[in-house]
Design a protein around this motif. Structure first.
Motif, PDB file in Angstrom:
ATOM      1  N   ARG A 151     -10.946   3.939   3.793  1.00 36.60           N
ATOM      2  CA  ARG A 151     -11.002   4.505   2.350  1.00 36.60           C
ATOM      3  C   ARG A 151     -10.825   3.148   1.754  1.00 36.60           C
ATOM      4  NH1 ARG A 151      -9.400   8.184   5.526  1.00 36.60           N
ATOM      5  NH2 ARG A 151      -9.538  10.502   4.863  1.00 36.60           N
TER       6      ARG A 151
ATOM      7  N   PRO B 143      -9.088   1.328  -1.850  1.00 36.36           N
ATOM      8  CA  PRO B 143      -7.662   1.159  -2.384  1.00 36.36           C
ATOM      9  C   PRO B 143      -7.968   2.132  -3.841  1.00 36.36           C
ATOM     10  CG  PRO B 143      -8.448  -0.814  -2.803  1.00 36.36           C
ATOM     11  CD  PRO B 143      -9.681  -0.200  -1.604  1.00 36.36           C
ATOM     12  N   GLY B 144      -7.086   2.985  -3.978  1.00 27.19           N
ATOM     13  CA  GLY B 144      -7.094   3.848  -5.090  1.00 27.19           C
ATOM     14  C   GLY B 144      -7.286   3.080  -6.625  1.00 27.19           C
TER      15      GLY B 144
ATOM     16  N   ARG C 258      -6.157   2.331   5.765  1.00 28.09           N
ATOM     17  CA  ARG C 258      -6.589   3.521   5.168  1.00 28.09           C
ATOM     18  C   ARG C 258      -7.642   4.320   5.657  1.00 28.09           C
ATOM     19  NH1 ARG C 258      -5.548  -0.492   0.595  1.00 28.09           N
ATOM     20  NH2 ARG C 258      -4.531   0.353  -0.895  1.00 28.09           N
TER      21      ARG C 258
ATOM     22  N   LYS D  93       1.123   7.371   0.478  1.00 28.32           N
ATOM     23  CA  LYS D  93       0.112   8.391   0.419  1.00 28.32           C
ATOM     24  C   LYS D  93      -1.155   7.910   0.613  1.00 28.32           C
ATOM     25  CE  LYS D  93      -0.659   7.872  -4.688  1.00 28.32           C
ATOM     26  NZ  LYS D  93      -0.265   8.482  -6.023  1.00 28.32           N
ATOM     27  N   GLU D  94      -1.515   6.622   0.625  1.00 24.85           N
ATOM     28  CA  GLU D  94      -2.976   5.872   0.877  1.00 24.85           C
ATOM     29  C   GLU D  94      -3.542   5.839   2.240  1.00 24.85           C
ATOM     30  OE1 GLU D  94      -4.590   3.509  -1.689  1.00 24.85           O
ATOM     31  OE2 GLU D  94      -3.565   3.781  -3.316  1.00 24.85           O
ATOM     32  N   TRP D  95      -2.379   5.746   3.236  1.00 24.63           N
ATOM     33  CA  TRP D  95      -2.510   5.570   4.619  1.00 24.63           C
ATOM     34  C   TRP D  95      -2.031   6.559   5.503  1.00 24.63           C
ATOM     35  CZ3 TRP D  95       1.708   5.138   7.562  1.00 24.63           C
ATOM     36  CH2 TRP D  95       3.026   4.901   7.350  1.00 24.63           C
TER      37      TRP D  95
ATOM     38  N   VAL E  17       0.874  -1.260  -0.036  1.00 27.64           N
ATOM     39  CA  VAL E  17       0.112  -0.329  -0.074  1.00 27.64           C
ATOM     40  C   VAL E  17       0.816   1.235   0.120  1.00 27.64           C
ATOM     41  CG1 VAL E  17      -1.822   1.395   1.169  1.00 27.64           C
ATOM     42  CG2 VAL E  17      -1.897  -1.292   1.452  1.00 27.64           C
ATOM     43  N   ASP E  18       0.691   2.112  -1.015  1.00 30.69           N
ATOM     44  CA  ASP E  18       1.440   3.399  -1.176  1.00 30.69           C
ATOM     45  C   ASP E  18       1.273   4.130   0.153  1.00 30.69           C
ATOM     46  OD1 ASP E  18       2.027   6.120  -2.114  1.00 30.69           O
ATOM     47  OD2 ASP E  18       3.005   4.873  -3.642  1.00 30.69           O
TER      48      ASP E  18
ATOM     49  N   VAL F   7      -4.450   9.652   7.534  1.00 33.51           N
ATOM     50  CA  VAL F   7      -6.017   9.095   7.184  1.00 33.51           C
ATOM     51  C   VAL F   7      -6.795   9.313   8.508  1.00 33.51           C
ATOM     52  CG1 VAL F   7      -5.531   7.769   5.171  1.00 33.51           C
ATOM     53  CG2 VAL F   7      -5.590   6.744   7.560  1.00 33.51           C
TER      54      VAL F   7
END
Length: 294
Positions: free
Chosen positions: A278, A280-281, A275, A121-123, A118-119, A126
């Motif tokens: 959220r 995943p992108g 996340r 910027k995604e966690w 998981v990148d 948050v």
């Protein structure tokens, strides 16, 4: 009614055996939501919001103003609805809703972000609030306090409102006993110490659990029960009642955990929950494959 006596709405999510709670201040009608659940069907990989929408119905019907979305830990058996609820509640006038969790969540996020790719910027960032141990806060005029409850996971915490303790997965109802400790960062010795912390509260305090698994059979109990008292836990908890020796509990818990399979939604839950709820992108969740490698 005293402002220190909250209104409590328990909601049981049957497919994951999870208890969700709506806790409200009777004076101001400010409210907090604890451990809300998104519905997830692994056979179709479909996420839906029936359970979370039922919470919103209670909020709207009672004219509550939600100020806090409280997580007890990064759950491994269900997907959190905290972010969905925050977005749905953002349209009505009120103070900003905050998604809150204990400060050790960052360790959990880093560990499982690396595992699942998981990148950052995604966690990162948050969660709106990372609680300190023992931190106090207000929901309207209702005073809350954060209690660190390690053992099941290292980031586990609970919430004290008046004479009510919301424990997450740190202890279960007396006829169920205790939670597993075999996740990364889990520790049976720490869970035993956590149980002593909880059982040291006054006997009349209520302990609200994060899950319930009614044992049925000879127990006679087939319906979920949101809470018991400290006194009932002291006298009846089948794993942790008063007089239980730490070494006996640790030995039994460790052996028992060695025989357990992983939770049904483990991989999906952790990827969403680190996340903050959220998705995943890229729209994909990763599930590791075990066994034959060709």
């Amino acid at each position: 009614m005293s402002s220190q006596t909250p209104i409590i709405h328990p909601l049981f999510h049957a497919s994951t055996s999870t208890y969700q709670y709506l806790v409200a201040d009777p004076t101001t009608l400010s409210a907090a939501i604890i451990d809300p659940v998104l519905d997830y069907d692994p056979s179709t990989n479909t996420v839906s919001t029936t359970s979370a929408d039922a919470i919103l119905d209670i909020v709207h019907n009672n004219k509550y103003t939600v100020t806090h979305l409280l997580e007890t830990h990064a759950h491994a058996d269900h997907l959190t609805a905290a972010y969905y609820l925050k977005t749905q509640l953002s349209n009505s006038p009120s103070p900003p809703r905050q998604i809150c969790i204990g400060k050790r969540i960052t360790t959990i996020q880093q560990r499982f972000a690396e595992k699942y790719g998981v990148d950052k910027k995604e966690w990162e960032n948050v969660f709106d609030v990372l609680w300190e141990d023992g931190q106090e806060f207000n929901v309207g005029e209702l005073k809350g306090k954060v209690i660190w409850l390690p053992g099941h996971t290292e980031d586990s915490c609970g919430y004290l409102f008046g004479e009510n303790i919301f424990t997450g997965d740190s202890i279960f109802n007396p006829d169920v006993g205790s939670a597993r400790c075999d996740f990364p960062g889990g520790d049976a010795e720490k869970l035993f110490q956590t149980s002593q912390t909880l059982l040291s509260f006054p006997e009349n305090y209520k302990i609200y659990t994060g899950h319930d698994y009614p044992p049925g059979g000879n127990s006679g109990r087939t319906e979920p029960l949101p809470y018991t008292t400290v006194s009932e836990q002291q006298q009846q908890n089948k794993h942790l009642k008063a007089g239980t020796q730490k070494q006996d509990f640790v030995k039994w818990r460790t052996e028992r955990d060695g025989m357990l399979g992983e939770p049904r939604l483990l991989h999906q839950a952790l990827q969403v929950n680190i996340r903050g709820g959220r998705m995943p992108g890229d729209g994909f969740l990763k599930v590791p494959v075990k066994g034959l490698k060709l």
